[in-house]
Design an enzyme around this catalytic site. Structure first.
Site, PDB file in Angstrom:
ATOM      1  N   GLY A   1       0.779  -1.230   0.000  1.00  0.00           N
ATOM      2  CA  GLY A   1       0.000   0.000   0.000  1.00  0.00           C
ATOM      3  C   GLY A   1       0.812   1.283   0.000  1.00  0.00           C
ATOM      4  O   GLY A   1       0.306   2.333   0.402  1.00  0.00           O
TER       5      GLY A   1
ATOM      6  N   ASN B   1       1.661   3.033  -2.583  1.00  0.00           N
ATOM      7  CA  ASN B   1       1.019   3.988  -3.500  1.00  0.00           C
ATOM      8  C   ASN B   1      -0.262   4.560  -2.892  1.00  0.00           C
ATOM      9  O   ASN B   1      -0.541   5.750  -3.043  1.00  0.00           O
ATOM     10  CB  ASN B   1       0.723   3.327  -4.849  1.00  0.00           C
ATOM     11  CG  ASN B   1       1.970   3.252  -5.706  1.00  0.00           C
ATOM     12  OD1 ASN B   1       2.387   4.251  -6.284  1.00  0.00           O
ATOM     13  ND2 ASN B   1       2.590   2.083  -5.748  1.00  0.00           N
TER      14      ASN B   1
ATOM     15  N   MET C   1      -3.902  -6.967  -7.490  1.00  0.00           N
ATOM     16  CA  MET C   1      -3.360  -8.089  -8.253  1.00  0.00           C
ATOM     17  C   MET C   1      -4.452  -9.012  -8.833  1.00  0.00           C
ATOM     18  O   MET C   1      -4.251 -10.214  -8.956  1.00  0.00           O
ATOM     19  CB  MET C   1      -2.374  -8.891  -7.390  1.00  0.00           C
ATOM     20  CG  MET C   1      -1.182  -8.072  -6.907  1.00  0.00           C
ATOM     21  SD  MET C   1      -0.349  -7.142  -8.225  1.00  0.00           S
ATOM     22  CE  MET C   1       0.624  -8.456  -8.966  1.00  0.00           C
ATOM     23  N   ARG C   2      -5.592  -8.441  -9.179  1.00  0.00           N
ATOM     24  CA  ARG C   2      -6.682  -9.218  -9.787  1.00  0.00           C
ATOM     25  C   ARG C   2      -7.019  -8.607 -11.130  1.00  0.00           C
ATOM     26  O   ARG C   2      -7.085  -7.373 -11.236  1.00  0.00           O
ATOM     27  CB  ARG C   2      -7.955  -9.129  -8.945  1.00  0.00           C
ATOM     28  CG  ARG C   2      -7.807  -9.680  -7.590  1.00  0.00           C
ATOM     29  CD  ARG C   2      -8.410 -11.067  -7.497  1.00  0.00           C
ATOM     30  NE  ARG C   2      -7.623 -11.834  -6.568  1.00  0.00           N
ATOM     31  CZ  ARG C   2      -7.485 -13.138  -6.567  1.00  0.00           C
ATOM     32  NH1 ARG C   2      -8.088 -13.853  -7.484  1.00  0.00           N
ATOM     33  NH2 ARG C   2      -6.738 -13.739  -5.678  1.00  0.00           N
TER      34      ARG C   2
ATOM     35  N   ASN D   1      -4.349   2.978 -13.554  1.00  0.00           N
ATOM     36  CA  ASN D   1      -3.449   1.962 -12.988  1.00  0.00           C
ATOM     37  C   ASN D   1      -2.015   2.478 -13.051  1.00  0.00           C
ATOM     38  O   ASN D   1      -1.683   3.307 -13.893  1.00  0.00           O
ATOM     39  CB  ASN D   1      -3.551   0.661 -13.787  1.00  0.00           C
ATOM     40  CG  ASN D   1      -2.719  -0.457 -13.165  1.00  0.00           C
ATOM     41  OD1 ASN D   1      -2.706  -0.620 -11.942  1.00  0.00           O
ATOM     42  ND2 ASN D   1      -1.998  -1.214 -13.975  1.00  0.00           N
TER      43      ASN D   1
ATOM     44  N   HIS E   1       1.934   0.986 -13.376  1.00  0.00           N
ATOM     45  CA  HIS E   1       2.675  -0.231 -13.751  1.00  0.00           C
ATOM     46  C   HIS E   1       4.171   0.047 -13.617  1.00  0.00           C
ATOM     47  O   HIS E   1       4.656   1.071 -14.102  1.00  0.00           O
ATOM     48  CB  HIS E   1       2.324  -0.612 -15.188  1.00  0.00           C
ATOM     49  CG  HIS E   1       3.005  -1.874 -15.615  1.00  0.00           C
ATOM     50  ND1 HIS E   1       2.552  -3.124 -15.234  1.00  0.00           N
ATOM     51  CD2 HIS E   1       4.129  -2.086 -16.340  1.00  0.00           C
ATOM     52  CE1 HIS E   1       3.370  -4.039 -15.721  1.00  0.00           C
ATOM     53  NE2 HIS E   1       4.331  -3.437 -16.398  1.00  0.00           N
TER      54      HIS E   1
ATOM     55  N   ASP F   1      -2.528  -4.434 -19.102  1.00  0.00           N
ATOM     56  CA  ASP F   1      -1.506  -3.381 -19.239  1.00  0.00           C
ATOM     57  C   ASP F   1      -1.448  -2.779 -20.644  1.00  0.00           C
ATOM     58  O   ASP F   1      -0.375  -2.436 -21.139  1.00  0.00           O
ATOM     59  CB  ASP F   1      -0.125  -3.913 -18.823  1.00  0.00           C
ATOM     60  CG  ASP F   1      -0.105  -4.405 -17.391  1.00  0.00           C
ATOM     61  OD1 ASP F   1      -0.805  -3.818 -16.554  1.00  0.00           O
ATOM     62  OD2 ASP F   1       0.613  -5.381 -17.107  1.00  0.00           O
TER      63      ASP F   1
ATOM     64  N   GLN G   1       9.240   2.654  -7.369  1.00  0.00           N
ATOM     65  CA  GLN G   1       8.089   3.051  -6.544  1.00  0.00           C
ATOM     66  C   GLN G   1       8.195   4.509  -6.107  1.00  0.00           C
ATOM     67  O   GLN G   1       7.187   5.214  -6.023  1.00  0.00           O
ATOM     68  CB  GLN G   1       7.933   2.121  -5.347  1.00  0.00           C
ATOM     69  CG  GLN G   1       7.400   0.748  -5.785  1.00  0.00           C
ATOM     70  CD  GLN G   1       6.959  -0.116  -4.623  1.00  0.00           C
ATOM     71  OE1 GLN G   1       7.384   0.088  -3.499  1.00  0.00           O
ATOM     72  NE2 GLN G   1       6.127  -1.107  -4.916  1.00  0.00           N
TER      73      GLN G   1
HETATM   74  C1  GRF Z   1       3.475  -0.950  -7.494  1.00  0.00           C
HETATM   75  O1  GRF Z   1       4.826  -0.898  -7.762  1.00  0.00           O
HETATM   76  C2  GRF Z   1       2.683  -1.042  -8.770  1.00  0.00           C
HETATM   77  O2  GRF Z   1       3.365  -0.589  -9.877  1.00  0.00           O
HETATM   78  C3  GRF Z   1       2.435  -2.523  -8.934  1.00  0.00           C
HETATM   79  O3  GRF Z   1       2.309  -3.010  -7.632  1.00  0.00           O
HETATM   80  C4  GRF Z   1       3.085  -2.207  -6.744  1.00  0.00           C
HETATM   81  C5  GRF Z   1       2.240  -1.926  -5.540  1.00  0.00           C
HETATM   82  O4  GRF Z   1       2.987  -1.465  -4.468  1.00  0.00           O
HETATM   83  N1  GRF Z   1       1.288  -2.730  -9.768  1.00  0.00           N
HETATM   84  P1  GRF Z   1       2.276  -0.834  -3.193  1.00  0.00           P
HETATM   85  O5  GRF Z   1       1.304  -1.887  -2.639  1.00  0.00           O
HETATM   86  O6  GRF Z   1       1.558   0.401  -3.610  1.00  0.00           O
HETATM   87  O7  GRF Z   1       3.386  -0.569  -2.219  1.00  0.00           O
END
Ligand code: GRF
Length: 192
Positions: free
Chosen positions: A12, A14, A90-91, A107, A109, A145, A171
């Protein structure tokens, strides 16, 4: 001010960047709901710590994807969420869900799409030996994607980088970019 939902499955970080940007007034919007398919994950802990409404579910408790997605949509509607921000969710979403929020799902990526799509983007970039990778914020369409790209940032691959060190630097870029893009979307300044 727009209300949006954040979907997350992992640590989490992000989500946290979005929460912090909302608190600092850098996003012309608010998080109405945090959705997770992992009833115990860092993202939910962060959401609760920030006093946000959450909805967690176990996919295995549902007959199919649409059945849990219907509940998610109900919850999003009730919370007044106008668009969806995927942050490490992740779904894969069904075409039904994507059409329901057409042009309203974002999203992030961890690579420069269209390079290295899929769930192992950082590992794949390292294995390919590229000198530069990065991150992409994009709209979600029915492919994996493949949706229209909004903003990208470069991250150099340094000698001796591991998946962990490179992920950390990617990140950091996502945390900078994603709140900016979400703010633009809230302000109606992001044409598809
Ligand atoms: C991110 O790096 C995103 O690009 C990928 O999953 C990661 C999630 O990280 N899809 P977080 O849970 O936000 O730390």
């Amino acid at each position: 001010m727009k209300t949006f939902a954040v979907f997350a499955s992992g640590g989490g970080s992000n989500l946290q960047a979005l929460i912090d940007a909302c608190v600092r007034g850098e996003i012309d919007g608010r998080i109405g709901l945090v959705v997770s398919d992992k009833p115990s994950c860092g993202a939910l802990d962060r959401a609760r710590a920030a006093g946000l409404e959450t909805y967690a579910f176990r996919p295995a408790d549902h007959a199919d994807r649409e059945s849990y997605e219907r509940i998610i949509v109900e919850r999003c509607d009730r919370a007044g969420c106008e668009f969806i921000v995927l942050a490490g969710f992740m779904r894969v979403l069904t075409p039904w869900f994507i059409r329901r929020y057409e042009g309203r799902i974002l999203n992030t990526h961890p690579a420069r799409l269209p390079s290295f799509p899929g769930a192992h983007a950082v590992r794949d970039a390292l294995a390919a030996g590229v000198a530069v990778t990065g991150c992409t914020i994009h709209f979600v369409d029915e492919g994996v994607d493949t949706g229209p790209i909004i903003l990208q940032s470069d991250v150099p691959v340094l000698p001796g980088d591991s998946v962990e060190t490179l992920t950390r630097r990617i990140q950091a870029e996502e945390h900078r970019l994603y709140p900016r893009v979400v703010n633009l979307f809230c302000r109606g300044e992001l044409p598809v």
